[in-house]
Every structure is written in structure tokens, then in C-alpha cells.
Motif scaffolding. Structure first.
Motif, PDB file in Angstrom:
ATOM      1  N   GLU A 398      21.172  23.840 -11.568  1.00 51.92           N
ATOM      2  CA  GLU A 398      22.553  24.231 -11.848  1.00 51.92           C
ATOM      3  C   GLU A 398      23.001  23.430 -13.058  1.00 51.92           C
ATOM      4  O   GLU A 398      22.745  22.225 -13.136  1.00 51.92           O
ATOM      5  N   TYR A 399      23.649  24.092 -13.985  1.00 48.17           N
ATOM      6  CA  TYR A 399      24.156  23.423 -15.186  1.00 48.17           C
ATOM      7  C   TYR A 399      25.678  23.340 -15.101  1.00 48.17           C
ATOM      8  O   TYR A 399      26.353  24.334 -14.807  1.00 48.17           O
ATOM      9  N   TYR A 400      26.206  22.137 -15.352  1.00 44.88           N
ATOM     10  CA  TYR A 400      27.652  21.923 -15.305  1.00 44.88           C
ATOM     11  C   TYR A 400      28.164  21.635 -16.708  1.00 44.88           C
ATOM     12  O   TYR A 400      27.830  20.613 -17.300  1.00 44.88           O
ATOM     13  N   LYS A 401      28.940  22.551 -17.216  1.00 45.75           N
ATOM     14  CA  LYS A 401      29.504  22.367 -18.545  1.00 45.75           C
ATOM     15  C   LYS A 401      30.470  21.191 -18.550  1.00 45.75           C
ATOM     16  O   LYS A 401      30.553  20.430 -19.509  1.00 45.75           O
ATOM     17  N   ASP A 402      31.199  21.050 -17.441  1.00 50.33           N
ATOM     18  CA  ASP A 402      32.186  19.983 -17.293  1.00 50.33           C
ATOM     19  C   ASP A 402      31.547  18.835 -16.502  1.00 50.33           C
ATOM     20  O   ASP A 402      31.249  18.999 -15.311  1.00 50.33           O
ATOM     21  N   PHE A 403      31.350  17.694 -17.151  1.00 48.56           N
ATOM     22  CA  PHE A 403      30.697  16.558 -16.491  1.00 48.56           C
ATOM     23  C   PHE A 403      31.515  16.063 -15.297  1.00 48.56           C
ATOM     24  O   PHE A 403      30.961  15.580 -14.305  1.00 48.56           O
ATOM     25  N   LYS A 404      32.849  16.208 -15.363  1.00 48.97           N
ATOM     26  CA  LYS A 404      33.698  15.777 -14.250  1.00 48.97           C
ATOM     27  C   LYS A 404      33.393  16.572 -12.984  1.00 48.97           C
ATOM     28  O   LYS A 404      33.439  16.040 -11.870  1.00 48.97           O
ATOM     29  N   GLU A 405      33.092  17.846 -13.155  1.00 45.26           N
ATOM     30  CA  GLU A 405      32.732  18.677 -11.997  1.00 45.26           C
ATOM     31  C   GLU A 405      31.385  18.255 -11.429  1.00 45.26           C
ATOM     32  O   GLU A 405      31.182  18.240 -10.212  1.00 45.26           O
ATOM     33  N   LEU A 406      30.458  17.898 -12.327  1.00 44.26           N
ATOM     34  CA  LEU A 406      29.131  17.442 -11.883  1.00 44.26           C
ATOM     35  C   LEU A 406      29.252  16.186 -11.026  1.00 44.26           C
ATOM     36  O   LEU A 406      28.653  16.100  -9.951  1.00 44.26           O
ATOM     37  N   ILE A 407      30.021  15.207 -11.491  1.00 40.47           N
ATOM     38  CA  ILE A 407      30.065  13.950 -10.735  1.00 40.47           C
ATOM     39  C   ILE A 407      30.798  14.116  -9.399  1.00 40.47           C
ATOM     40  O   ILE A 407      30.495  13.389  -8.440  1.00 40.47           O
ATOM     41  N   LYS A 408      31.696  15.076  -9.300  1.00 39.08           N
ATOM     42  CA  LYS A 408      32.324  15.358  -8.003  1.00 39.08           C
ATOM     43  C   LYS A 408      31.264  15.830  -7.007  1.00 39.08           C
ATOM     44  O   LYS A 408      31.241  15.401  -5.848  1.00 39.08           O
ATOM     45  N   VAL A 409      30.395  16.705  -7.473  1.00 35.69           N
ATOM     46  CA  VAL A 409      29.322  17.225  -6.615  1.00 35.69           C
ATOM     47  C   VAL A 409      28.348  16.109  -6.251  1.00 35.69           C
ATOM     48  O   VAL A 409      27.972  15.942  -5.084  1.00 35.69           O
ATOM     49  N   VAL A 410      27.942  15.320  -7.236  1.00 34.02           N
ATOM     50  CA  VAL A 410      26.944  14.262  -7.009  1.00 34.02           C
ATOM     51  C   VAL A 410      27.498  13.181  -6.081  1.00 34.02           C
ATOM     52  O   VAL A 410      26.807  12.720  -5.157  1.00 34.02           O
ATOM     53  N   ALA A 411      28.731  12.765  -6.308  1.00 31.17           N
ATOM     54  CA  ALA A 411      29.344  11.759  -5.437  1.00 31.17           C
ATOM     55  C   ALA A 411      29.395  12.259  -3.998  1.00 31.17           C
ATOM     56  O   ALA A 411      29.141  11.499  -3.053  1.00 31.17           O
ATOM     57  N   SER A 412      29.696  13.533  -3.827  1.00 31.56           N
ATOM     58  CA  SER A 412      29.733  14.124  -2.487  1.00 31.56           C
ATOM     59  C   SER A 412      28.342  14.129  -1.854  1.00 31.56           C
ATOM     60  O   SER A 412      28.190  13.807  -0.672  1.00 31.56           O
ATOM     61  N   LYS A 413      27.334  14.480  -2.646  1.00 34.78           N
ATOM     62  CA  LYS A 413      25.956  14.482  -2.138  1.00 34.78           C
ATOM     63  C   LYS A 413      25.549  13.084  -1.681  1.00 34.78           C
ATOM     64  O   LYS A 413      24.912  12.911  -0.633  1.00 34.78           O
ATOM     65  N   ILE A 414      25.898  12.057  -2.467  1.00 31.47           N
ATOM     66  CA  ILE A 414      25.561  10.679  -2.105  1.00 31.47           C
ATOM     67  C   ILE A 414      26.270  10.287  -0.810  1.00 31.47           C
ATOM     68  O   ILE A 414      25.664   9.701   0.090  1.00 31.47           O
ATOM     69  N   SER A 415      27.546  10.646  -0.680  1.00 32.78           N
ATOM     70  CA  SER A 415      28.314  10.276   0.515  1.00 32.78           C
ATOM     71  C   SER A 415      27.782  10.955   1.772  1.00 32.78           C
ATOM     72  O   SER A 415      27.998  10.478   2.888  1.00 32.78           O
ATOM     73  N   GLU A 416      27.065  12.058   1.595  1.00 28.62           N
ATOM     74  CA  GLU A 416      26.486  12.792   2.734  1.00 28.62           C
ATOM     75  C   GLU A 416      25.109  12.255   3.135  1.00 28.62           C
ATOM     76  O   GLU A 416      24.453  12.820   4.008  1.00 28.62           O
ATOM     77  N   LEU A 591      18.191  15.551  -8.200  1.00 29.78           N
ATOM     78  CA  LEU A 591      17.933  14.910  -9.489  1.00 29.78           C
ATOM     79  C   LEU A 591      18.989  15.384 -10.473  1.00 29.78           C
ATOM     80  O   LEU A 591      19.283  16.588 -10.565  1.00 29.78           O
ATOM     81  N   VAL A 592      19.559  14.447 -11.208  1.00 23.57           N
ATOM     82  CA  VAL A 592      20.500  14.775 -12.279  1.00 23.57           C
ATOM     83  C   VAL A 592      19.910  14.296 -13.599  1.00 23.57           C
ATOM     84  O   VAL A 592      19.572  13.121 -13.748  1.00 23.57           O
ATOM     85  N   ILE A 593      19.737  15.211 -14.543  1.00 25.28           N
ATOM     86  CA  ILE A 593      19.335  14.869 -15.909  1.00 25.28           C
ATOM     87  C   ILE A 593      20.411  15.430 -16.832  1.00 25.28           C
ATOM     88  O   ILE A 593      20.579  16.651 -16.938  1.00 25.28           O
ATOM     89  N   GLY A 594      21.166  14.522 -17.462  1.00 23.63           N
ATOM     90  CA  GLY A 594      22.287  14.989 -18.279  1.00 23.63           C
ATOM     91  C   GLY A 594      23.268  15.757 -17.420  1.00 23.63           C
ATOM     92  O   GLY A 594      23.763  15.248 -16.412  1.00 23.63           O
ATOM     93  N   ASN A 595      23.517  17.009 -17.771  1.00 26.26           N
ATOM     94  CA  ASN A 595      24.454  17.850 -17.005  1.00 26.26           C
ATOM     95  C   ASN A 595      23.739  18.839 -16.092  1.00 26.26           C
ATOM     96  O   ASN A 595      24.355  19.759 -15.555  1.00 26.26           O
ATOM     97  N   TYR A 596      22.423  18.630 -15.901  1.00 27.87           N
ATOM     98  CA  TYR A 596      21.630  19.514 -15.063  1.00 27.87           C
ATOM     99  C   TYR A 596      21.420  18.886 -13.687  1.00 27.87           C
ATOM    100  O   TYR A 596      21.056  17.705 -13.580  1.00 27.87           O
ATOM    101  N   LEU A 597      21.611  19.678 -12.640  1.00 31.30           N
ATOM    102  CA  LEU A 597      21.407  19.227 -11.263  1.00 31.30           C
ATOM    103  C   LEU A 597      20.261  20.018 -10.639  1.00 31.30           C
ATOM    104  O   LEU A 597      20.266  21.258 -10.651  1.00 31.30           O
ATOM    105  N   PHE A 598      19.280  19.291 -10.089  1.00 29.53           N
ATOM    106  CA  PHE A 598      18.120  19.905  -9.449  1.00 29.53           C
ATOM    107  C   PHE A 598      18.145  19.584  -7.956  1.00 29.53           C
ATOM    108  O   PHE A 598      18.276  18.418  -7.564  1.00 29.53           O
ATOM    109  N   ASP A 599      17.991  20.603  -7.130  1.00 31.12           N
ATOM    110  CA  ASP A 599      17.944  20.464  -5.672  1.00 31.12           C
ATOM    111  C   ASP A 599      16.477  20.528  -5.240  1.00 31.12           C
ATOM    112  O   ASP A 599      15.784  21.509  -5.545  1.00 31.12           O
TER     113      ASP A 599
END
Length: 619
Positions: A398-416, A591-599
Motif C-alpha cells: 500500500e502506498y501512502y501519499k500522505d506520510f501522516k496517514e501512514l504513521i497513523k496506520v503504523v502506530a496502530s499496528k504497533i499498538s496491536e 515492513l515500511v520503506i519510505g511511504n510504502y507499507l508491506f503486509d
């Protein structure tokens, strides 16, 4: 024209290259990150090519090349040592000397042959002393105009410990301790005896020490025997080793095993075998002795220089437990430690010496945290490189154009409870991952330490993990009132976050102690209620800070687990390809590389992938 100095360290361990232009650090990197061979000692051809490319210059534009030690003096030490201990060490002598005669004595010729691969041009080569390179790496990038300088390692040419004084652009060496009397080699001898690999397992010995029972009679006896039989510690911190117990000067191993077995009552531990309590107690004893030596040396540095500030380098400066005790002592107003404190940092120190001592340039102190740029001095990769691995491995993302949206998702994944590989910006210089090549988890999760050790890093279960905390939240979690950006201080967790210990805690089995819930951030709280802290500054690493801040917004905790992005025996990942393969070989969830998220659940298995346990030599 600009003055451009290329610094090189090579041929022992942790080869590296660094480049400075008009006094500014432009780039620095370990050779191991490119060759994928941990502690690579070969000429850093890949690292050198990288730093030249990062600086945007050709080889012929260099003003000078600075090598981090003096090979001829090392050879003199080798000969004099064998002569002093003769007839012992004949086998070692016969194997070592031909290599020196063939290669090391002709270092300048060998260097020129390697440097010719970088380009054409007659560039002056400088050879500062090893400990002067360490001292320069500690003083010149520090935020202090004047400081005491303490360097402690195994051995350079002759010196094993030095105390110096830095002011402006000058460094003056005041005291030296000479081989074979070495704090670093003493600690490495115990690294070997407790079953870990010398020159890479010292941090394991440090991590094992808290499992020793400080109230045990055995621990006290071990410490007494060390002080009585192995090392004589003088009031100024200098030491004398009883060489009857050591074989590193002339032999092919660290210790006289028969004498150690008789002294301590236990044989050398076999690598990978179960660790019994006596070896934990031994680790604690030598850690306490090392802390005592470091404190005494620091007091001597204070007395000799009358400085309010101290800078440190050399392999022993990576002993973050001793560093924490030094901070707690309040001996100095502040301490700054070179993040690449080992031999890799010698490349940077050597380059600095070309600028300040050889060229005689004035020093303008950087009053920001320091001149290291957060140690983010390695290669950076763009979206094209990420798209390359997506095509290569048919990776789903998944590619996130907005980095703020990416970190919301990643922070949530970590908290889970998920484990996330985090790959951003420029790679770190030094042995610590500081948020650009990191594996992240939830510090609140009681299962996280176990999961990360056994299913992600595939390493010994006793090993602790470090927290990254928002710089402004340090005192919310830890007994520390100063930033710790380079993960080089072990400090107590705040008392109000701790949970009580059960009766007989120190007598419990290792893993019963380890998995006892000790605090509200159990994944980063070691069994002695300490943690090896990395604080992150919003200006130094805005992306990493933003992720942790978002995690705080979601959970109320401005702290997460941070460990290096690699598996056991592997150097920290450098490229997106390294990162993706490591991600796929472990039980990392995302995995997060730049603005790319890999599940992980959406990826195909790697085809024809090698066994990483065979690819990387376990350390």
C-alpha cells in the motif's frame, strides 16, 4: 577550493570510510553494510565509493587520505611482544609475521593499489596514530570547545587506554597505558570464557551481567579473584594484567584455560550451550570491575584537565552500563560519546585530523547537539529503489501519499502487538540502529521481548531490547535529565513505573526472572530495572519522532521498542532489497520503506532464497 579529506579504517575489524569537506561531515559508512559480512575487515572499497558519490566528487579531487593508524608501530609492537615472551608463542609468531612482512609492512603500497580502484591521482596519505584517531572522533564532532578525552579499547599500536585534552582545534595526549595491559582485552577474555565471540560478543556479556546475583557469595568471590589474581587496578585507573592467565599476547586464544578453570572452578563455556548461573555471576563480576576502572580513569581525566566536560571513544566506550554509571556519578557536567566508538569511527577521526592538525584549520563548535547529524550518514534510497524490489519480488503493498496517514496506520499496528520493520532515510553510522534501519514494537507488551528475540532476531532469549523515547518525555520513564540520542547510556527506569519483585527473585531460573512483569514497559525493562535509552529529537529525525508521537497520541506512551534491522550474524540492512529479504525471512508482521507499507500475510514466499543461518556466520 574546498579541502576534502577521505578517512579510512581497515584490516583489523569494522572497516569504514568517512569524508569531510571543509570540516563538515558529509558521509560515513561501515564496509560490512555493503558486503553483508559482519565486522568486515577488508579495505572499505564499497564504503569509500559511497562516500565519494554522496559528496559528489571524484577521487582526484581529494586533498588527502587519512588512514586511522600507524602500521609500522604495530609491527614493532608485534616483534617486541614476541621477543619479551619468547620462547612462548612460536606457533602464533610463525603464522602472524609472514602476513605482516608480506602485506602490513607494505601498507602504503597496498593502500595505493586499493585506492587506484577509486580513480587516478597522486593523493597524499596521512597516518595518524590509532588512539589519536579515536580521540579526534570523540572531540571534534562534540558540542564542547574544551574537554577531557578518554579512549579505551583493546589495543592500537601500543596504547590500550589514553587520556587527552582537547581545546579548539588542538588535541594533546597526556597519559597512555600500553599493551598488553588492556581493559578492552580483559573484558574480551571474559567474553571468550563465557562462550561468546571476541570482538562481537562483548555486548552479550554486558547484557548477561544483570542476570548475575549481586548478593551471591560466588559473585563476590569471582570479583575478589579477578582483583587479586588477574588485574591490579591502580588508583588512577591504570591496570596491570597478570599475563600468566592470558594468552592473547602470543597465543591463538584469549586465556590460559587451565589456570582460569582452577581459579574460578568452571571451564570455558561452550558456545550456544545453556548458560548456567556461575557464568552469569562471572559476567556481573567483570562488569563491576570494568565500571570501577572506567570511573577511576574518568576521575584521573578530570584531575589532569580540570575540564567540566568529557568525550569518549574506543570499543569500551560502547559499554553503555559503565557510561550510565559515569553519568550518575556527576563527575562531569556533561559527557559526549562518539556513536561509532569502535574502529569504524577511526575513519572519521582520521579524516578530522587531516582537517584540523594537518591543515591547521580553526574549529567552530556546533552548539546544536553535535556535528554528527544524528549519525545518519549512510546511503539513502528513493522510491525507484523500492519499486525495483516490488517488481523483483512481486511484492504487494500500500502506498501512502500522505506520510501522516501512514504513521497513523503504523502506530496502530504497533499498538496491536505487531512487529514492524522501519526503513527510512540515511543509514546510521555506528553499531546502533537509531530509527532509520530499525525493527519496532510495543514497549508495553509483555510478550514483545520474547517474540522479538526468538521469532524476529533468532538470537539468545536473554538479550534485552532498547527503548526509543521522545526527547521531551525522557523523564516520564527514566531517571535521566539529559538526551541520549545514540543509545549509549543504560539508566534506571523510573520507580513509579516498576512492579514489585517476588521473594527469592535472584535465585530464580534465568527465564523465570526474564519473563516476570517488572514494569508497565516490560519489553524494554531489563531484569535489574534498567534500560539502554535512545531519545529522539524532532529536528534530528522528524519522521521517526512523528511516528512515536503518533503512538503516544493513540496510547499515551511516548516510547517504543527499537532494535537493529537484521537477524543474528547479519549486518544491519543497507538497501531496500536487504530490508525486504530480512522482513521475509523473519516473523515480522509489517515492513515500511519510505511511504510504502508491506503486509507479511500478502507476500509470496521468496524463491530460491538461501538459508540465512548459512549465509551469515552466527555471532
Amino acid at each position: 577550493m574546498s579541502t576534502i579529506i577521505l578517512g579510512i579504517s581497515a584490516y583489523y575489524h569494522d572497516s569504514a570510510a568517512a569524508i569531510i569537506i571543509d570540516g563538515e561531515i558529509i558521509a560515513a559508512a561501515h564496509e560490512e553494510r555493503f558486503t553483508r559480512k559482519k565486522h568486515d575487515s577488508s579495505f572499505p572499497i564499497n564504503a569509500a565509493k559511497y562516500v565519494l558519490d554522496e559528496a559528489g566528487i571524484e577521487y582526484k579531487e581529494l586533498t588527502a587520505i587519512s588512514f586511522y593508524d600507524k602500521p609500522y608501530i604495530k609491527f614493532e609492537r608485534l616483534l617486541e611482544t614476541y621477543h619479551a615472551f619468547a620462547p612462548k608463542g612460536l606457533i602464533s609468531f610463525l603464522s602472524a609475521v609472514p602476513v605482516w612482512i608480506k602485506e602490513k609492512l607494505f601498507m602504503k603500497k597496498m593502500l595505493n593499489e586499493e585506492l587506484a580502484k577509486l580513480g587516478k591521482g597522486k593523493i597524499p596519505i596521512l597516518f595518524p596514530e590509532h588512539h589519536l584517531s579515536h580521540a579526534a572522533s570523540a572531540f571534534y564532532p562534540s558540542p564542547f570547545d574544551e574537554a577531557a578525552i578518554l579512549t579505551i579499547d583493546g589495543v592500537g599500536e601500543w596504547a590500550t587506554t589514553t587520556i587527552g585534552y582537547g581545546k579548539g582545534n588542538k588535541i594533546k595526549m597526556l597519559k597512555e597505558l600500553h599493551f598488553p595491559h588492556s581493559v578492552g582485552l580483559l573484558y574480551s577474555a571474559f567474553t571468550y570464557y563465557t562462550g561468546f565471540r571476541v570482538n562481537s560478543g562483548e555486548y552479550k556479556l554486558m547484557g548477561l551481567a544483570p542476570y548475575g546475583n549481586p548478593n551471591s557469595q560466588q559473585t563476590k568471590e569471582y570479583k575478589e579473584k579477578i582483583l587479586k589474581e588477574l588485574v591490579d587496578i591502580r588508583e588512577d585507573g591504570s591496570i596491570l594484567l597478570n599475563m600468566k592467565y592470558f594468552k592473547f599476547a602470543t597465543g591463538l586464544r584469549m586465556t590460559n584455560d587451565k589456570k582460569w578453570t582452577k581459579l574460578f572452578g568452571i571451564p570455558p563455556r561452550n558456545a550456544e550451550s545453556e548458560i548456567s548461573q556461575p557464568y552469569m555471576n562471572m559476567a556481573l563480576a567483570i562488569q563491576q570491575v570494568t565500571e570501577e576502572i572506567v570511573l577511576k580513569l574518568s576521575k584521573t581525566a578530570k584531575e589532569l584537565t580540570n575540564c567540566d566536560y568529557l568525550v569518549m571513544a574506543g570499543g569500551v566506550a560502547l559499554n553503555s552500563v559503565a557510561n550510565g554509571k559515569l553519568i550518575e556519578s556527576r563527575l562531569f557536567k556533561d559527557i559526549w560519546i562518539q556513536p561509532a566508538a569502535g574502529d569504524a569511527g577511526g575513519a572519521l577521526g582520521a579524516a578530522y585530523l587531516g582537517w584540523y592538525l594537518w591543515k591547521g584549520e580553526k574549529r567552530h563548535v556546533n552548539n546544536k547537539p553535535d556535528a554528527m547529524k544524528g549519525a545518519y550518514l549512510g546511503p539513502e534510497y528513493d522510491g525507484k529503489d523500492t519499486l525495483g524490489i516490488i517488481r523483483k519480488y512481486n511484492a504487494q503493498y500500500e502506498y501512502y501519499k500522505d506520510f501522516k496517514e501512514l504513521i497513523k496506520v503504523v502506530a496502530s499496528k504497533i499498538s496491536e502487538g505487531n512487529v514492524v520493520g522501519w526503513f527510512q532515510g540515511r543509514m546510521e553510522y555506528g553499531p546502533r540502529a537509531l530509527g532509520n534501519r530499525s525493527i519496532l514494537g510495543d514497549a508495553r507488551n509483555p510478550e514483545m521481548q520474547k517474540k522479538m528475540n526468538l521469532k524476529i532476531k533468532y538470537r539468545e532469549g536473554f538479550r534485552p531490547f532498547a527503548p526509543t523515547v521522545l526527547e521531551e518525555d525522557i523523564q516520564e520513564f527514566f531517571v535521566l535529565d539529559t538526551p541520549s540520542p545514540y543509545m549509549l547510556l543504560v539508566i534506571p527506569v523510573k520507580e513509579e513505573r516498576l512492579k514489585s519483585l517476588p521473594k527469592g527473585y535472584n535465585e530464580m531460573e534465568l527465564y523465570d526472572r526474564l519473563y516476570h512483569l517488572r514494569s508497565d514497559v516490560p519489553a524494554i525493562t531489563h531484569i535489574d530495572y534498567s534500560a539502554r535509552i535512545q531519545s529522539v529529537n524532532k529536528d534530528t529525525n522528524p519522521k521517526y519522532w512523528s511516528l512515536i508521537n503518533e503512538f503516544k497520541n493513540q496510547t499515551g506512551y511516548g516510547v517504543i521498542v527499537n532494535t537493529s534491522f537484521n537477524v543474528r550474524g547479519e549486518p544491519i540492512v543497507c538497501t531496500p532489497d536487504d530490508g525486504f529479504r530480512c522482513f521475509m525471512r523473519t516473523e515480522m508482521d509489517f515492513l515500511v520503506i519510505g511511504n510504502y507499507l508491506f503486509d507479511k500475510n500478502k507476500q509470496e514466499k521468496l524463491i530460491n532464497d538461501s538459508n540465512w543461518k548459512e549465509e551469515f556466520k552466527l555471532d
